[in-house]
Design an enzyme around this catalytic site. Structure first.
Site: not given
Ligand SMILES: Cc1cc2nc3c(=O)[nH]c(=O)nc-3n(C[C@H](O)[C@H](O)[C@H](O)COP(=O)(O)OP(=O)(O)OC[C@H]3O[C@@H](n4cnc5c(N)ncnc54)[C@H](O)[C@@H]3O)c2cc1C
Length: 202
Positions: A68, A43, A65, A154
């Site tokens: 995401h 985080s 793309l 990816r």
């Protein structure tokens, strides 16, 4: 495809290290940053972000793309309000020998597009005849945690060639802007070869 950087959090690693140092009441350092990476304390990497300008990708790839969702923001050229031209198409390298066939289809699609516009159709309706090969430009902003999730997926051989090529260009920028965060980032298969069903190659 062209990938450039519009903006980046100033000193992104320092910002994330500072966030980590709050957790441990320690001094901000690259050591604590790397500890968080290894421990999965991810985080802290949400506090810095990078804005990419991606030009000349197909709408096939822009669609991949924008899947995401978490930690990403997008602004894409509108086909509702801007026109499209015949030259702006991507032909996959593997289809080079079929270029003539593709060109025939694109000629018909773009001629029909123009004809519909000339007959008074709105761009938002005329665009239904356009191919997935049509190029687009998109601005994408992602925080570093989102990018750490994105790249292994990816850059993987299972991902398609165009998004992979684009992602390598994005990763080059990330490695320059935040070298300690992205130094070991690569295809997921680099780390999970036993699970890969597509290839035994490293
Ligand atoms: C090789 C490859 C093939 C693919 N093929 C297909 C396909 O055939 N069809 C298709 O539809 N998609 C396909 N995808 C897209 C894929 O399913 C994901 O939508 C895409 O990769 C985005 O990944 P993500 O969900 O991890 O990213 P993000 O949306 O950015 O999410 C990041 C993380 O947040 C968590 N998260 C996000 N949303 C939720 C939620 N609703 N519930 C619980 N946790 C959540 C997950 O841990 C997730 O990994 C493919 C992707 C790849 C890489």
């Amino acid at each position: 495809v062209k990938v450039s950087i519009i903006s980046c959090t100033p000193d992104p690693e320092q910002v994330c290290a500072r966030a980590a140092s709050i957790c441990y009441k320690s001094e901000p350092s690259i050591k604590v940053l790397k500890h968080c990476l290894e421990a999965g304390h991810l985080s802290i990497f949400e506090h810095a972000s990078i804005t990419f300008l991606i030009e000349g990708i197909s709408r096939v790839t822009s669609h991949q793309l924008v899947r995401h969702r978490i930690g990403w923001s997008y602004s894409q050229v509108s086909q509702r309000y801007t026109g499209c031209s015949r030259e702006d198409v991507i032909i996959p390298p593997e289809l080079t020998e079929h270029k003539k066939d593709l060109d025939n289809v694109f000629d018909i699609a773009y001629k029909t597009y123009q004809k519909l516009l000339n007959q008074g159709a709105k761009k938002e309706d005329a665009r239904y005849v356009l191919p997935n090969a049509a190029t687009t430009d998109i601005v994408a902003t992602a925080n570093l945690r989102a990018l750490l999730n994105y790249f292994p997926l990816r850059l993987c051989k299972r991902a398609q060639w165009e998004i992979r090529d684009m992602s390598y260009l994005m990763l080059d920028h990330c490695k320059r802007l935040a070298p300690n965060v992205f130094e070991n980032v690569g295809p997921g298969c680099k780390y999970c070869i036993d699970k890969c069903t597509e290839t035994k190659e490293p």
